[in-house]
Write an enzyme that holds these catalytic residues in place. Structure first.
Site, mmCIF file in Angstrom:
data_model
loop_
_atom_site.group_PDB
_atom_site.id
_atom_site.type_symbol
_atom_site.label_atom_id
_atom_site.label_comp_id
_atom_site.label_asym_id
_atom_site.label_seq_id
_atom_site.Cartn_x
_atom_site.Cartn_y
_atom_site.Cartn_z
ATOM 1 N N ALA A 10 0.685 -1.309 0.023
ATOM 2 C CA ALA A 10 -0.088 0.024 0.132
ATOM 3 C C ALA A 10 0.841 1.243 -0.061
ATOM 4 O O ALA A 10 0.519 2.318 -0.488
ATOM 5 C CB ALA A 10 -0.972 0.072 1.129
ATOM 6 N N LYS A 12 3.804 1.821 -1.505
ATOM 7 C CA LYS A 12 4.226 2.168 -2.917
ATOM 8 C C LYS A 12 3.049 2.419 -3.674
ATOM 9 O O LYS A 12 3.281 3.702 -4.602
ATOM 10 C CB LYS A 12 4.663 0.757 -3.653
ATOM 11 C CG LYS A 12 5.986 0.174 -3.060
ATOM 12 C CD LYS A 12 6.234 -1.048 -3.795
ATOM 13 C CE LYS A 12 7.732 -1.628 -3.572
ATOM 14 N NZ LYS A 12 8.023 -2.949 -4.148
ATOM 15 N N ASP A 71 11.287 -3.269 -8.434
ATOM 16 C CA ASP A 71 11.916 -4.205 -7.843
ATOM 17 C C ASP A 71 12.995 -3.387 -7.026
ATOM 18 O O ASP A 71 13.689 -2.382 -7.836
ATOM 19 C CB ASP A 71 12.403 -5.360 -8.488
ATOM 20 C CG ASP A 71 13.010 -6.581 -7.473
ATOM 21 O OD1 ASP A 71 12.480 -6.607 -6.517
ATOM 22 O OD2 ASP A 71 13.899 -7.194 -7.920
ATOM 23 N N PHE A 154 10.144 0.507 6.535
ATOM 24 C CA PHE A 154 10.060 -0.896 6.665
ATOM 25 C C PHE A 154 11.555 -1.477 6.030
ATOM 26 O O PHE A 154 12.623 -0.589 6.075
ATOM 27 C CB PHE A 154 9.195 -1.442 5.363
ATOM 28 C CG PHE A 154 9.270 -1.313 3.920
ATOM 29 C CD1 PHE A 154 9.376 0.205 3.374
ATOM 30 C CD2 PHE A 154 9.909 -2.395 3.184
ATOM 31 C CE1 PHE A 154 9.810 0.160 1.961
ATOM 32 C CE2 PHE A 154 10.184 -2.248 1.791
ATOM 33 C CZ PHE A 154 10.177 -0.883 1.457
ATOM 34 N N GLY A 155 11.673 -2.571 6.424
ATOM 35 C CA GLY A 155 12.858 -3.192 5.708
ATOM 36 C C GLY A 155 14.139 -2.810 6.407
ATOM 37 O O GLY A 155 14.260 -2.708 7.523
ATOM 38 N N ASP A 157 15.318 0.279 6.617
ATOM 39 C CA ASP A 157 15.110 1.653 6.968
ATOM 40 C C ASP A 157 15.756 1.824 8.300
ATOM 41 O O ASP A 157 16.263 3.026 8.553
ATOM 42 C CB ASP A 157 13.740 2.165 6.858
ATOM 43 C CG ASP A 157 13.525 2.737 5.386
ATOM 44 O OD1 ASP A 157 14.184 2.959 4.675
ATOM 45 O OD2 ASP A 157 12.273 2.182 5.071
HETATM 46 P P1 ITT Z 1 6.575 -6.071 -4.098
HETATM 47 O O1 ITT Z 1 5.344 -6.706 -3.660
HETATM 48 O O2 ITT Z 1 6.331 -4.981 -4.967
HETATM 49 O O3 ITT Z 1 7.423 -7.080 -4.755
HETATM 50 P P2 ITT Z 1 7.986 -5.883 -1.660
HETATM 51 O O4 ITT Z 1 7.679 -5.298 -0.559
HETATM 52 O O5 ITT Z 1 8.579 -7.278 -1.971
HETATM 53 O O6 ITT Z 1 7.129 -5.184 -2.929
HETATM 54 P P3 ITT Z 1 10.638 -5.153 -3.080
HETATM 55 O O7 ITT Z 1 10.806 -6.299 -3.542
HETATM 56 O O8 ITT Z 1 10.704 -3.945 -3.987
HETATM 57 O O9 ITT Z 1 9.373 -5.103 -2.057
HETATM 58 O O10 ITT Z 1 11.743 -4.903 -1.879
HETATM 59 C C1 ITT Z 1 12.746 -6.078 -1.829
HETATM 60 C C2 ITT Z 1 13.394 -5.578 -0.081
HETATM 61 O O11 ITT Z 1 14.525 -4.732 -0.260
HETATM 62 C C3 ITT Z 1 12.497 -5.241 0.980
HETATM 63 O O12 ITT Z 1 11.800 -6.320 1.595
HETATM 64 C C4 ITT Z 1 13.672 -4.613 2.098
HETATM 65 O O13 ITT Z 1 14.076 -5.623 2.804
HETATM 66 C C5 ITT Z 1 14.352 -3.978 1.011
HETATM 67 N N1 ITT Z 1 13.951 -2.554 0.652
HETATM 68 C C6 ITT Z 1 13.665 -2.073 -0.603
HETATM 69 N N2 ITT Z 1 13.282 -0.744 -0.570
HETATM 70 C C7 ITT Z 1 13.553 -0.502 0.703
HETATM 71 C C8 ITT Z 1 13.356 0.774 1.286
HETATM 72 O O14 ITT Z 1 12.884 1.749 0.564
HETATM 73 N N3 ITT Z 1 13.487 0.873 2.826
HETATM 74 C C9 ITT Z 1 13.908 -0.261 3.372
HETATM 75 N N4 ITT Z 1 13.872 -1.542 2.863
HETATM 76 C C10 ITT Z 1 13.958 -1.569 1.457
#
Ligand code: ITT
Length: 194
Positions: A10, A12, A71, A154-155, A157
């Site tokens: 959401a 994105k 991605d 998230f991730g 950050d």
């Molecule tokens: P999709 O459904 O669109 O694939 P996703 O949540 O899996 O969404 P991505 O494949 O683009 O997102 O991201 C892969 C990983 O990279 C994500 O799980 C994070 O660990 C890291 N990541 C990417 N962008 C980030 C951000 O802005 N901040 C923190 N971590 C990020």
């Protein structure tokens, strides 16, 4: 014109909607939750651009809508660009942000501050139903801290300190991060070409 962003994330969808409102106000953006029976596209390529294209082509084929997909991941200097396309699953198959961050901190524990450089990378693809394709890239350079800080985003950050800042991207507001982020940059470039 309706356009699909092939994700269930959401955050994105809100970000691209916000950018399109200025760059291409006639576009109505929908996410995968608006599409029935949509199986997740396996991310089987070795590059961000390859995976973004896989997801965007799949979306355009299944829905007939012009489709955007991205991605993204973290490229760590000391790990020769890893975790890269494996960022979501760096600590194992489950998508576990806390475990990913703990593993990365362990791996870099002995490195001095000047060796903790890292870059967030994003590839965004736009595929039209007639087969036209566009891929753009965005980057956010920075370095990795020594402990998680901040509750936004998230991730990775909470570990990531963008160049020119003393706070992590998890300590920034959404607008502040979007203005400099890899994804914000890629989405803005894509939107300017619509
Ligand atoms: P999709 O459904 O669109 O694939 P996703 O949540 O899996 O969404 P991505 O494949 O683009 O997102 O991201 C892969 C990983 O990279 C994500 O799980 C994070 O660990 C890291 N990541 C990417 N962008 C980030 C951000 O802005 N901040 C923190 N971590 C990020």
């Amino acid at each position: 014109m309706r356009m699909l962003l092939a994700t269930r994330n959401a955050g994105k969808i809100a970000e691209l909607r916000h950018i399109l409102a200025e760059a291409a106000p006639s576009v109505e953006l929908v996410g995968l939750d608006a599409v029935e029976d949509y199986p997740e596209t396996p991310e089987t390529e070795l590059t961000f651009a390859g995976n973004a294209l896989l997801k965007a082509r799949d979306g355009a084929t299944r829905t007939g809508l012009p489709t955007v997909a991205d991605d993204s991941g973290l490229a760590v200097d000391a790990l020769n660009g890893m975790p890269g396309v494996l960022s979501a699953r760096w600590a194992g198959r489950a998508k576990d942000d806390e475990a990913n961050n703990a593993l990365l901190l362990d791996q870099l524990a002995d490195l001095d501050d000047d060796k903790r450089g890292a870059t967030f990378v994003c590839a965004a693809a736009l595929v039209w139903p007639d087969g036209r394709e566009l891929v753009v890239h965005g980057e956010m350079p920075g370095r990795l801290g020594r402990e998680p800080r901040g509750a936004n985003g998230f991730g990775y950050d909470p570990l990531f300190i963008p160049d020119g800042y003393d706070i992590t991207s998890a300590e920034m507001s959404t607008d502040e991060k979007n203005a400099i982020s890899h994804r914000g940059r890629a989405f803005r470039e894509l939107a300017s070409g619509i």
